[in-house]
Design a protein around this motif. Structure first.
Motif, short mmCIF file in Angstrom:
data_model
loop_
_atom_site.label_atom_id
_atom_site.label_comp_id
_atom_site.label_asym_id
_atom_site.label_seq_id
_atom_site.Cartn_x
_atom_site.Cartn_y
_atom_site.Cartn_z
N GLU A 1 -16.54 -2.84 9.90
CA GLU A 1 -17.25 -1.72 10.53
C GLU A 1 -17.92 -0.84 9.48
OE1 GLU A 1 -14.72 0.46 13.12
OE2 GLU A 1 -14.58 -1.15 14.61
N GLY A 2 -17.26 -0.66 8.34
CA GLY A 2 -17.85 0.12 7.26
C GLY A 2 -19.12 -0.53 6.71
N LEU A 3 -19.09 -1.85 6.58
CA LEU A 3 -20.29 -2.57 6.13
C LEU A 3 -21.42 -2.44 7.15
CD1 LEU A 3 -18.58 -5.80 4.76
CD2 LEU A 3 -19.71 -4.04 3.39
N ASP A 4 -21.08 -2.57 8.44
CA ASP A 4 -22.10 -2.43 9.49
C ASP A 4 -22.67 -1.02 9.53
OD1 ASP A 4 -21.85 -5.06 10.27
OD2 ASP A 4 -20.40 -4.64 11.87
N TYR A 5 -21.84 -0.04 9.19
CA TYR A 5 -22.28 1.35 9.14
C TYR A 5 -23.44 1.51 8.16
CZ TYR A 5 -21.81 6.44 8.41
OH TYR A 5 -22.02 7.80 8.31
N CYS A 6 -23.42 0.71 7.09
CA CYS A 6 -24.51 0.74 6.12
C CYS A 6 -25.66 -0.16 6.54
CB CYS A 6 -24.00 0.31 4.75
SG CYS A 6 -22.83 1.45 4.01
N ARG A 7 -25.32 -1.34 7.03
CA ARG A 7 -26.35 -2.32 7.39
C ARG A 7 -27.27 -1.82 8.49
NH1 ARG A 7 -21.89 -6.26 7.82
NH2 ARG A 7 -21.78 -7.52 5.91
N ASP A 8 -26.69 -1.20 9.53
CA ASP A 8 -27.51 -0.84 10.69
C ASP A 8 -28.20 0.51 10.55
OD1 ASP A 8 -25.57 1.10 11.20
OD2 ASP A 8 -24.63 0.01 12.85
N GLY A 9 -28.03 1.15 9.40
CA GLY A 9 -28.74 2.40 9.14
C GLY A 9 -28.06 3.65 9.67
N THR A 10 -26.86 3.51 10.24
CA THR A 10 -26.17 4.69 10.76
C THR A 10 -25.89 5.69 9.66
OG1 THR A 10 -25.12 3.31 12.46
CG2 THR A 10 -24.18 5.50 12.09
N ILE A 11 -25.57 5.21 8.47
CA ILE A 11 -25.31 6.12 7.36
C ILE A 11 -26.52 6.98 7.06
CG2 ILE A 11 -25.92 4.43 5.57
CD1 ILE A 11 -23.72 5.72 3.83
N SER A 12 -27.72 6.41 7.20
CA SER A 12 -28.94 7.18 6.97
C SER A 12 -29.18 8.19 8.08
CB SER A 12 -30.15 6.24 6.85
OG SER A 12 -30.02 5.40 5.72
N ASP A 13 -28.72 7.86 9.29
CA ASP A 13 -28.82 8.82 10.39
C ASP A 13 -27.90 10.02 10.12
OD1 ASP A 13 -30.57 7.13 11.68
OD2 ASP A 13 -29.00 6.19 12.89
N ASP A 14 -26.73 9.74 9.55
CA ASP A 14 -25.78 10.81 9.25
C ASP A 14 -26.16 11.59 8.00
OD1 ASP A 14 -24.29 10.13 11.45
OD2 ASP A 14 -22.80 8.96 10.34
N ILE A 15 -26.88 10.92 7.07
CA ILE A 15 -27.35 11.59 5.85
C ILE A 15 -28.85 11.33 5.73
CG2 ILE A 15 -26.81 12.02 3.41
CD1 ILE A 15 -24.48 10.05 3.70
N PRO A 16 -29.68 12.06 6.46
CA PRO A 16 -31.13 11.80 6.48
C PRO A 16 -31.77 11.83 5.09
CG PRO A 16 -30.53 13.29 8.25
CD PRO A 16 -29.30 13.14 7.40
N SER A 17 -31.20 12.62 4.18
CA SER A 17 -31.79 12.72 2.84
C SER A 17 -31.70 11.41 2.06
CB SER A 17 -31.09 13.82 2.04
OG SER A 17 -29.72 13.54 1.87
N LEU A 18 -30.85 10.49 2.51
CA LEU A 18 -30.69 9.21 1.81
C LEU A 18 -31.53 8.08 2.42
CD1 LEU A 18 -26.86 8.90 1.02
CD2 LEU A 18 -28.69 9.81 -0.42
N LYS A 19 -32.21 8.36 3.52
CA LYS A 19 -32.89 7.30 4.26
C LYS A 19 -33.81 6.47 3.37
CE LYS A 19 -33.95 8.11 8.48
NZ LYS A 19 -33.16 7.08 9.21
N SER A 20 -34.57 7.11 2.51
CA SER A 20 -35.52 6.36 1.67
C SER A 20 -34.87 5.79 0.41
CB SER A 20 -36.68 7.29 1.24
OG SER A 20 -36.20 8.38 0.47
N TRP A 21 -33.59 6.08 0.21
CA TRP A 21 -32.89 5.62 -0.99
C TRP A 21 -31.91 4.49 -0.73
CZ3 TRP A 21 -34.60 7.24 -5.57
CH2 TRP A 21 -35.28 8.47 -5.65
N MET A 22 -31.50 4.30 0.52
CA MET A 22 -30.44 3.34 0.82
C MET A 22 -30.91 1.90 0.60
SD MET A 22 -27.73 5.01 1.48
CE MET A 22 -26.81 3.50 1.79
N ASN A 23 -30.05 1.11 -0.03
CA ASN A 23 -30.27 -0.33 -0.18
C ASN A 23 -29.10 -1.05 0.48
OD1 ASN A 23 -30.27 -3.04 -1.07
ND2 ASN A 23 -31.34 -2.51 -2.95
N SER A 24 -29.34 -1.61 1.65
CA SER A 24 -28.27 -2.26 2.40
C SER A 24 -28.28 -3.77 2.25
CB SER A 24 -28.38 -1.89 3.89
OG SER A 24 -29.63 -2.30 4.40
N THR A 25 -29.06 -4.28 1.28
CA THR A 25 -29.12 -5.73 1.08
C THR A 25 -28.05 -6.21 0.12
OG1 THR A 25 -30.72 -5.56 -0.74
CG2 THR A 25 -31.60 -5.72 1.50
N LYS A 26 -27.51 -5.32 -0.68
CA LYS A 26 -26.42 -5.65 -1.60
C LYS A 26 -25.30 -4.64 -1.39
CE LYS A 26 -28.89 -8.00 -5.35
NZ LYS A 26 -29.10 -8.04 -6.82
#
Length: 267
Positions: A99-124
């Protein structure tokens, strides 16, 4: 010409910095913050993240040990966030790592931290686990293509109960870092078992750091930043950011530790 020489000098300095283990042992330059996520009755996750990243932010999902709570891992969580990683500490339940991995993969983490949206790399992505959480992390990573690094920290390996099968180990798709204590008296968590059950069966790149402490002291808790957080950070730089010099830093390790590194592929 001068600008080209200056660029070469800057790259040389960065390379030298990344080859020095103290770079990973020390706090990074990023400011950081945290928040918690409710995961059911008496279970919650704690996310540490950089607030001013200057490079891509990768997720590291860490499965806590038996009876542990997120507060036990504050030092290492802050340390990783200061180096620009999002560290997600999840309960020791089989499904929470996934579930933690999916939290990053599906972009939920960026929804919770909007300032990271353009910085997140969920491919690795990376996973890790302490004590009883170690085998859960390995199991969750087995066969998963986007998990590029797995870290076991004083991990348990109990026959019949949670020792991972040869098939599970051979299906790992990322490099493995094994951390263990040479003075660990916790049953089924000692260095000899960590080496034979985890390190020796790693199918790809691997490293092991045998540190002179026990199951808790210097593992993941408050003293962990001075003891093992540097190893975790260097491994994430190597496997997630593709910094080959981090492997050289791992080989240095800390004085008194026994470190073996067999890392050969950075993409």
């Amino acid at each position: 010409m001068k600008s080209a020489l200056l660029l070469l000098l800057q790259l040389s300095l960065i390379s030298a910095e990344h080859s020095d283990f103290s770079f990973y042992q020390d706090r990074g330059s990023n400011e950081f913050d945290s928040y918690t996520i409710s995961r059911g009755l008496e279970h919650y996750s704690w996310v540490w993240y950089p607030t001013n990243p200057s490079a891509a932010v990768h997720c590291f999902v860490f499965c806590m040990g038996t009876g542990a709570i997120p507060e036990d891992y504050i030092a290492t969580g802050q340390h990783l966030a200061s180096h620009g990683f999002a560290a997600i500490y999840v309960p020791m339940r089989p499904w929470d790592v996934t579930e933690g991995l999916d939290y990053c993969r599906d972009g939920t983490i960026s929804d919770d931290i909007p300032s990271l949206k353009s910085w997140m790399n969920s491919t690795k992505l990376g996973v890790g686990g302490h004590s009883g959480g170690g085998p859960y992390a390995v199991h969750a990573a087995s066969g998963v293509e986007d998990v590029n690094v797995i870290i076991t920290q004083h991990a348990a390996s109990i026959p019949v109960l949670n020792k991972q099968s040869d098939a599970t180990m051979s299906a790992l798709k990322g490099d493995l870092l094994v951390l263990c204590g040479t003075q660990d008296s916790m049953p089924f968590c000692d260095c000899s078992r960590a080496v034979t059950d985890y390190y020796d069966r790693a199918p790809l790149g691997r490293a092991v750091a045998e540190v002179p402490d026990g199951h808790v002291d210097g593992a993941c808790f408050e003293s962990g930043e001075k003891n093992e957080a540097g190893y975790i950070t260097a491994m994430l730089y190597y496997a997630l950011r593709g910094i080959p010099e981090a492997a050289d830093a791992l080989k240095q390790g800390k004085e008194g530790d026994i470190v073996t590194v067999d890392l050969q592929h950075v993409e």
